[in-house]
Design an enzyme around this catalytic site. Structure first.
Site, PDB file in Angstrom:
ATOM      1  N   LYS A 260       0.752  -1.164   0.443  1.00  0.00           N
ATOM      2  CA  LYS A 260       0.017   0.062  -0.137  1.00  0.00           C
ATOM      3  C   LYS A 260       1.062   1.391  -0.145  1.00  0.00           C
ATOM      4  O   LYS A 260       2.049   1.027   0.188  1.00  0.00           O
ATOM      5  CB  LYS A 260      -0.976  -0.007   1.673  1.00  0.00           C
ATOM      6  CG  LYS A 260      -0.012  -0.202   2.707  1.00  0.00           C
ATOM      7  CD  LYS A 260      -1.289  -0.191   3.028  1.00  0.00           C
ATOM      8  CE  LYS A 260      -0.591  -0.495   5.107  1.00  0.00           C
ATOM      9  NZ  LYS A 260      -0.681   0.950   6.207  1.00  0.00           N
TER      10      LYS A 260
ATOM     11  N   ARG B 157      -9.920   0.402  15.084  1.00  0.00           N
ATOM     12  CA  ARG B 157     -10.069   0.414  14.149  1.00  0.00           C
ATOM     13  C   ARG B 157     -10.938   0.139  12.938  1.00  0.00           C
ATOM     14  O   ARG B 157     -12.552   0.660  12.915  1.00  0.00           O
ATOM     15  CB  ARG B 157      -8.890   0.594  13.011  1.00  0.00           C
ATOM     16  CG  ARG B 157      -7.736   2.008  13.857  1.00  0.00           C
ATOM     17  CD  ARG B 157      -6.932   1.816  12.896  1.00  0.00           C
ATOM     18  NE  ARG B 157      -5.979   0.723  12.324  1.00  0.00           N
ATOM     19  CZ  ARG B 157      -4.458   1.503  11.622  1.00  0.00           C
ATOM     20  NH1 ARG B 157      -4.451   2.117  11.866  1.00  0.00           N
ATOM     21  NH2 ARG B 157      -4.963  -0.411  10.569  1.00  0.00           N
TER      22      ARG B 157
ATOM     23  N   TYR C 234      17.743  29.666   8.193  1.00  0.00           N
ATOM     24  CA  TYR C 234      16.942  30.205   8.318  1.00  0.00           C
ATOM     25  C   TYR C 234      16.674  29.896   9.826  1.00  0.00           C
ATOM     26  O   TYR C 234      17.116  28.785  10.463  1.00  0.00           O
ATOM     27  CB  TYR C 234      15.773  29.882   7.643  1.00  0.00           C
ATOM     28  CG  TYR C 234      15.969  29.949   6.538  1.00  0.00           C
ATOM     29  CD1 TYR C 234      15.349  31.478   6.143  1.00  0.00           C
ATOM     30  CD2 TYR C 234      15.216  29.036   5.055  1.00  0.00           C
ATOM     31  CE1 TYR C 234      15.375  31.426   4.477  1.00  0.00           C
ATOM     32  CE2 TYR C 234      15.117  28.595   3.835  1.00  0.00           C
ATOM     33  CZ  TYR C 234      14.934  30.419   3.813  1.00  0.00           C
ATOM     34  OH  TYR C 234      14.787  30.383   1.996  1.00  0.00           O
TER      35      TYR C 234
ATOM     36  N   MET D  83      13.603  23.720   2.088  1.00  0.00           N
ATOM     37  CA  MET D  83      12.611  22.877   0.991  1.00  0.00           C
ATOM     38  C   MET D  83      13.243  22.731   0.077  1.00  0.00           C
ATOM     39  O   MET D  83      13.738  21.479  -0.279  1.00  0.00           O
ATOM     40  CB  MET D  83      12.688  24.372   0.266  1.00  0.00           C
ATOM     41  CG  MET D  83      12.032  23.659  -0.458  1.00  0.00           C
ATOM     42  SD  MET D  83      10.829  25.365  -1.767  1.00  0.00           S
ATOM     43  CE  MET D  83       9.197  25.371  -0.819  1.00  0.00           C
TER      44      MET D  83
HETATM   45  C1  PLP Z   1      -4.437  -4.448   7.562  1.00  0.00           C
HETATM   46  C2  PLP Z   1      -2.753  -4.288   7.874  1.00  0.00           C
HETATM   47  N1  PLP Z   1      -1.741  -5.294   7.794  1.00  0.00           N
HETATM   48  C3  PLP Z   1      -0.529  -5.332   7.499  1.00  0.00           C
HETATM   49  C4  PLP Z   1       0.254  -3.857   7.535  1.00  0.00           C
HETATM   50  C5  PLP Z   1       1.597  -3.984   7.589  1.00  0.00           C
HETATM   51  O1  PLP Z   1       2.585  -3.762   8.668  1.00  0.00           O
HETATM   52  P1  PLP Z   1       3.593  -3.325   8.684  1.00  0.00           P
HETATM   53  O2  PLP Z   1       4.307  -2.317   7.777  1.00  0.00           O
HETATM   54  O3  PLP Z   1       4.118  -2.375  10.506  1.00  0.00           O
HETATM   55  O4  PLP Z   1       3.869  -4.517   8.677  1.00  0.00           O
HETATM   56  C6  PLP Z   1      -1.160  -2.801   7.667  1.00  0.00           C
HETATM   57  C7  PLP Z   1      -0.350  -2.033   7.900  1.00  0.00           C
HETATM   58  O5  PLP Z   1      -0.633  -0.559   7.982  1.00  0.00           O
HETATM   59  C8  PLP Z   1      -2.471  -2.841   7.928  1.00  0.00           C
HETATM   60  O6  PLP Z   1      -3.330  -1.730   7.551  1.00  0.00           O
END
Ligand code: PLP
Length: 373
Positions: free
Chosen positions: A35, A130, A256, A307
Site C-alpha cells: 500500500k 479501527r 534560516y 526546502m
Molecule cells: C491490515 C494491515 N495489515 C498489515 C499491515 C502491515 O504493517 P507493517 O508495515 O507494520 O508490517 C498494515 C499496515 O498498516 C495493515 O493495515
C-alpha cells in the site's frame, strides 16, 4: 545536469527481506504489503524483488490495477475492502480479494451482480478499534456473508495494535481464537512486528501473514531493535551530493532562523536535499541534527532543513582522512557506496517520527530507480 538527488530501490534487499519474513513464519503464506505505493518505493520498482510473495496486499484500486498490469496473476487483497458499490465490479473483473469490515460492505456485496463469487477476508476488531466487526457481532457477519451467492471462500482476519511494544498480541490472539474457534476458513494475522517478534508464540499460527515495513528493511520495533538485529537490509537509499562548502568561524550561524551557531572554526557542506524531497524538516527542530553519511563517514545535519537544501558538519569527514567538497557523495539514508548503512529509522528518530513516514513521504520530484544490488 539534473539535481544530484536520487532514490535507489534495491531489488536484492527486497528479496532478502521477503526471505526473512518467510524464515520467521515458514508455514504461512506471505502477503507483501505494498500500500501507499509500496511505502513510497514505487509498486513497479519493488515488483521484481517482491514477486516471490504469495500475494500483494494494498488499499487502492488504482494500485491493484498497477499490480495486475505488471502481469501478476496471483492473489491481490484490498486491505480496507471496497469503498463504494462500483468498486466490486473492478474486484470481479480483476479477481481481487477484499476485506469485509462493516455491514455496509456486506450490503454492497449482496446487491452486486457477478458471475464469479468473491473471496473475502472478514475482519475482526479484536482490540485495535479501527476497522472490523466486534467479536460479539463477528459470527453474525460470517453467517450473513456465507449465505450470499456473491461470496466464495471466507477467510478470517484481524490486525494487532501492539505487536511492536510491551503489551504484545496475546490479548487480541485470545479474542480472535475464542471467537473463530469452530469457523472454517484460512486465518490472516500478523504485521511485520508480529511476524518477527511473536511468530513462535503459541496460538499465533496463521495461514497468511501481512508484513509491510520489514520488506523495506526498517525495524518495526525500533529503537528496541534495529534492522540489523532482525537481519533486514535497507530497500531504499536516498543519496545526493554536496553542492557547496562554507568555512565558518566561531559565532557564525547557519541557515534560516540561525538556529545553529559554530562554537569553533568548522567546515559545512550544503547538500541537494530538502523537505520538498521528503527529508524531514523536524530533523533540525527536534534534535541536535540527524545522522547523515558523507563519503561513507557518519556526521550530522546542522541548522534548519530548508526546502531544497540541508547543511552538514564536514569536520568528522575530514577527521576520517577524506577530503569532502562539491560533488562528494551524501547518503541521507540507506547504503553508501562503500557498504556503510545508515538506517532510515535513525533519521526518523532524530525527526521524532518513524521510518514508515519518511519512506512514504519521498517526494515525486526525486528521481527513483530500481537496481539489482
Ligand atoms: C491490515 C494491515 N495489515 C498489515 C499491515 C502491515 O504493517 P507493517 O508495515 O507494520 O508490517 C498494515 C499496515 O498498516 C495493515 O493495515
Amino acid at each position: 545536469m539534473p539535481r544530484p538527488i536520487q532514490a535507489t530501490i534495491h531489488t536484492a534487499a527486497l528479496r532478502h527481506n521477503l526471505a526473512r519474513a518467510r524464515a520467521a513464519t515458514p508455514d504461512a503464506r506471505v502477503w507483501a504489503v505494498v500500500k501507499a505505493n509500496a511505502y513510497g518505493h514505487g509498486i513497479e520498482r519493488v515488483y521484481e524483488g517482491l514477486r516471490g510473495a504469495d500475494g500483494f496486499a494494498l488499499l487502492d484500486l488504482a494500485e491493484a490495477e498497477r499490480v495486475r498490469a505488471l502481469g501478476w496473476r496471483g492473489p491481490v487483497l484490498l486491505l480496507e475492502g471496497v469503498f463504494e458499490p462500483r468498486d466490486l465490479e473492478l474486484c470481479s473483473r480483476l479477481g481481487l480479494w477484499h476485506v469485509v469490515h462493516c455491514d455496509e460492505q456486506i450490503d454492497m456485496l449482496a446487491a452486486h451482480k457477478t458471475q464469479t463469487p468473491h473471496r473475502v477476508f472478514l475482519k475482526m476488531n479484536s482490540g485495535m478499534n479501527r476497522l472490523g466487526f466486534m467479536p460479539g457481532r463477528y459470527r453474525a457477519a460470517w453467517t450473513r456473508l456465507n449465505a450470499l451467492p456473491q461470496v466464495d471462500e471466507i477467510s478470517l482476519m484481524t490486525h494487532f495494535s501492539d505487536a511492536d511494544g510491551p503489551r504484545g498480541i496475546a490479548h487480541q490472539v485470545q479474542v480472535f481464537a475464542d471467537t473463530t474457534r469452530d469457523l472454517p476458513g484460512e486465518r490472516s494475522l500478523s504485521n511485520s512486528a508480529a511476524t518477527l517478534r511473536h511468530a513462535a508464540s503459541a496460538g499465533v499460527r496463521a495461514d497468511w501473514v501481512r508484513p509491510g515495513i520489514l520488506l523495506y528493511g526498517s525495524a518495526p520495533d525500533f529503537p528496541e531493535h534495529d534492522a540489523a538485529h532482525w537481519g533486514l537490509q535497507p530497500a531504499m537509499t536516498l543519496s545526493s551530493r554536496i553542492i557547496g562548502v562554507q568555512q565558518l568561524q566561531a559565532g557564525d550561524t547557519v541557515g534560516y532562523g540561525s538556529n545553529f551557531t559554530a562554537t569553533q572554526p568548522m567546515r559545512i557542506g550544503v547538500v541537494a536535499c530538502g523537505y520538498a524531497d521528503g527529508y524531514p524538516r523536524h530533523a533540525s527542530t527536534l534534535s541536535a541534527g540527524a545522522p547523515v553519511l558523507v563519503e561513507g563517514i557518519r556526521t550530522r545535519t546542522v541548522g534548519r532543513v530548508s526546502m531544497d537544501m540541508i547543511t552538514v558538519d564536514l569536520e568528522p569527514v575530514f577527521a576520517a582522512g577524506k577530503a569532502p567538497g562539491v560533488g562528494s557523495a551524501v547518503t541521507l539514508w540507506g547504503r553508501a557506496a562503500d557498504g556503510q548503512v545508515l538506517a532510515i529509522d535513525e533519521v526518523a528518530k532524530a525527526a521524532g517520527t518513524i521510518g514508515y513516514e519518511l519512506m512514504c513521504a519521498l517526494a515525486q520530484r526525486v528521481p527513483a530507480q530500481a537496481d539489482e544490488g
